[in-house]
Design a protein around this motif. Structure first.
Motif, PDB file in Angstrom:
ATOM      1  N   GLU A 182       0.848  -1.174   0.000  1.00 50.31           N
ATOM      2  CA  GLU A 182       0.000   0.000   0.000  1.00 50.31           C
ATOM      3  C   GLU A 182       0.896   1.239   0.000  1.00 50.31           C
ATOM      4  O   GLU A 182       2.080   1.165   0.351  1.00 50.31           O
ATOM      5  CB  GLU A 182      -0.892   0.022   1.247  1.00 50.31           C
ATOM      6  N   THR A 183       0.338   2.382  -0.394  1.00 54.83           N
ATOM      7  CA  THR A 183       1.096   3.637  -0.295  1.00 54.83           C
ATOM      8  C   THR A 183       0.768   4.347   1.020  1.00 54.83           C
ATOM      9  O   THR A 183       1.655   4.854   1.696  1.00 54.83           O
ATOM     10  CB  THR A 183       0.811   4.562  -1.483  1.00 54.83           C
ATOM     11  N   MET A 235       2.988   5.976   5.794  1.00 53.31           N
ATOM     12  CA  MET A 235       3.159   6.120   4.357  1.00 53.31           C
ATOM     13  C   MET A 235       4.414   5.435   3.844  1.00 53.31           C
ATOM     14  O   MET A 235       5.441   5.381   4.529  1.00 53.31           O
ATOM     15  CB  MET A 235       3.198   7.608   3.992  1.00 53.31           C
ATOM     16  N   LEU A 236       4.303   4.949   2.630  1.00 49.76           N
ATOM     17  CA  LEU A 236       5.423   4.316   1.949  1.00 49.76           C
ATOM     18  C   LEU A 236       6.381   5.371   1.400  1.00 49.76           C
ATOM     19  O   LEU A 236       5.943   6.420   0.928  1.00 49.76           O
ATOM     20  CB  LEU A 236       4.881   3.461   0.795  1.00 49.76           C
ATOM     21  N   ILE A 255       7.929   6.193  -1.532  1.00 45.82           N
ATOM     22  CA  ILE A 255       7.775   5.812  -2.940  1.00 45.82           C
ATOM     23  C   ILE A 255       9.113   5.789  -3.662  1.00 45.82           C
ATOM     24  O   ILE A 255       9.408   4.864  -4.426  1.00 45.82           O
ATOM     25  CB  ILE A 255       6.822   6.790  -3.671  1.00 45.82           C
ATOM     26  N   LEU A 265       1.255  -1.179  -6.485  1.00 49.30           N
ATOM     27  CA  LEU A 265       0.971  -0.317  -5.344  1.00 49.30           C
ATOM     28  C   LEU A 265      -0.527  -0.058  -5.222  1.00 49.30           C
ATOM     29  O   LEU A 265      -1.211   0.186  -6.215  1.00 49.30           O
ATOM     30  CB  LEU A 265       1.716   1.009  -5.465  1.00 49.30           C
ATOM     31  N   GLU A 301      -3.307   2.367  -3.854  1.00 48.71           N
ATOM     32  CA  GLU A 301      -3.497   3.766  -3.466  1.00 48.71           C
ATOM     33  C   GLU A 301      -4.875   4.027  -2.851  1.00 48.71           C
ATOM     34  O   GLU A 301      -5.321   5.181  -2.795  1.00 48.71           O
ATOM     35  CB  GLU A 301      -3.337   4.658  -4.706  1.00 48.71           C
ATOM     36  N   SER A 309      -4.940   6.787  -0.306  1.00 47.32           N
ATOM     37  CA  SER A 309      -4.272   8.051  -0.621  1.00 47.32           C
ATOM     38  C   SER A 309      -5.024   8.864  -1.670  1.00 47.32           C
ATOM     39  O   SER A 309      -4.838  10.090  -1.750  1.00 47.32           O
ATOM     40  CB  SER A 309      -2.838   7.791  -1.105  1.00 47.32           C
ATOM     41  N   MET A 333      -0.186   9.222  -4.108  1.00 46.65           N
ATOM     42  CA  MET A 333       1.210   9.485  -3.781  1.00 46.65           C
ATOM     43  C   MET A 333       2.175   9.236  -4.927  1.00 46.65           C
ATOM     44  O   MET A 333       3.284   9.755  -4.939  1.00 46.65           O
ATOM     45  CB  MET A 333       1.629   8.621  -2.586  1.00 46.65           C
ATOM     46  N   ILE A 334       1.772   8.409  -5.885  1.00 44.81           N
ATOM     47  CA  ILE A 334       2.715   7.997  -6.924  1.00 44.81           C
ATOM     48  C   ILE A 334       3.165   9.180  -7.776  1.00 44.81           C
ATOM     49  O   ILE A 334       4.350   9.373  -8.029  1.00 44.81           O
ATOM     50  CB  ILE A 334       2.104   6.890  -7.801  1.00 44.81           C
ATOM     51  N   CYS A 376      -1.087   0.222 -10.554  1.00 46.83           N
ATOM     52  CA  CYS A 376      -1.570   1.044  -9.445  1.00 46.83           C
ATOM     53  C   CYS A 376      -3.059   0.799  -9.285  1.00 46.83           C
ATOM     54  O   CYS A 376      -3.828   0.962 -10.237  1.00 46.83           O
ATOM     55  CB  CYS A 376      -1.298   2.519  -9.726  1.00 46.83           C
TER      56      CYS A 376
END
Length: 261
Positions: free
Chosen positions: A52-53, A61-62, A64, A80, A82, A85, A96-97, A107
């Protein structure tokens, strides 16, 4: 499949249904992930990383950039999620990406949280899309979203870039709540997004607090094992755009009072 240990249950369940072996790395521990990847340097099998992000239970949070560096270094397919997010993170609210999308193979996002509708999407290349459309039973044998829902999703999606001030407000309130609760001696996770978790290992105490908060007109969710690790039971709070500074102060004081009962 290299999977974050605290990924949502749906991700772990999906792997189990597909009979995919998961190698779980410690939560958000990029060093642990890389050490595990190093154990399979010459494997002929494709390597996948699943994360997960924004983690829905902890609100953390990741990284990225670090994750994409690792996936590129070990030639691993990066997937990922999202879900938590979308609407809350990113300059335009699209997650976030952002400009790292060229390094992410798939995603996933949902229309059922910040978007306020139903359904979900998968952003990927054409080859993956064509494969899933023709080989994914969960997609093939399900009913398409009705046009009114698609219209609502589109309208909400177009609004996201206009809501930067709202996103900033939510994040400010979340940080405020976490700070107040920590000043009261609570152990909290999250605070960077709209999700705050207050860790209270005593399950009976946790249930009592939820019941008492209802008397103040406050509805919270609680999570217990196996949803969360043993001794990590918690109250989960999600800040929304309609909350005010006074609401946050009232919530923090109410949690403190209910804990002391």
């Amino acid at each position: 499949m290299f999977s974050d240990r605290l990924n949502h249950n749906s991700l772990h369940t999906g792997c189990a249904i597909a009979m995919i072996k998961q190698i779980r790395y410690n939560h958000l521990d990029m060093k642990n992930l890389e050490n595990l990847l190093k154990k399979y340097p010459s494997s002929n099998r494709a390597k996948f990383i699943l994360s997960e992000t924004v983690f829905g239970m902890d609100g953390d949070m990741l990284d990225i950039h670090k994750m994409t560096e690792i996936s590129e270094k070990y030639n691993a397919f990066l997937y990922l999620d999202e879900a938590h997010s979308i609407g809350v993170c990113g300059n335009d609210g699209y997650g976030m990406i952002g400009d790292m999308s060229k390094y992410v193979d798939c995603c996933f996002g949902t229309f059922g949280k910040a978007i306020g509708c139903a359904g979900a999407y998968l952003a990927c290349n054409t080859a993956i899309k064509n494969y899933l459309v023709n080989n994914c039973p969960g997609f093939i044998y399900s009913t398409a979203l009705p046009p009114p829902i698609i219209g609502a999703i589109t309208a909400a999606w177009d609004e996201l870039p206009k809501l930067s001030s709202t996103r900033n407000k939510i994040k400010t309130l979340a940080k405020m709540l976490k700070s107040l609760l920590e000043d009261f001696g609570f152990l909290c996770t999250g605070g960077a997004t709209n999700i705050i978790s207050i860790v209270i290992p005593n399950i009976q105490k946790l249930i009592k607090i939820k019941e008492e908060l209802l008397k103040f007109g406050i509805l919270v969710t609680i999570a217990r094992p196996p949803t969360v690790p043993i001794n990590k039971s918690r109250i989960r709070v999600s800040i929304c755009a309609r909350h005010t500074k006074n609401d946050i102060e009232f919530l923090a004081q109410s949690i403190k009072k209910c804990y002391q009962i």
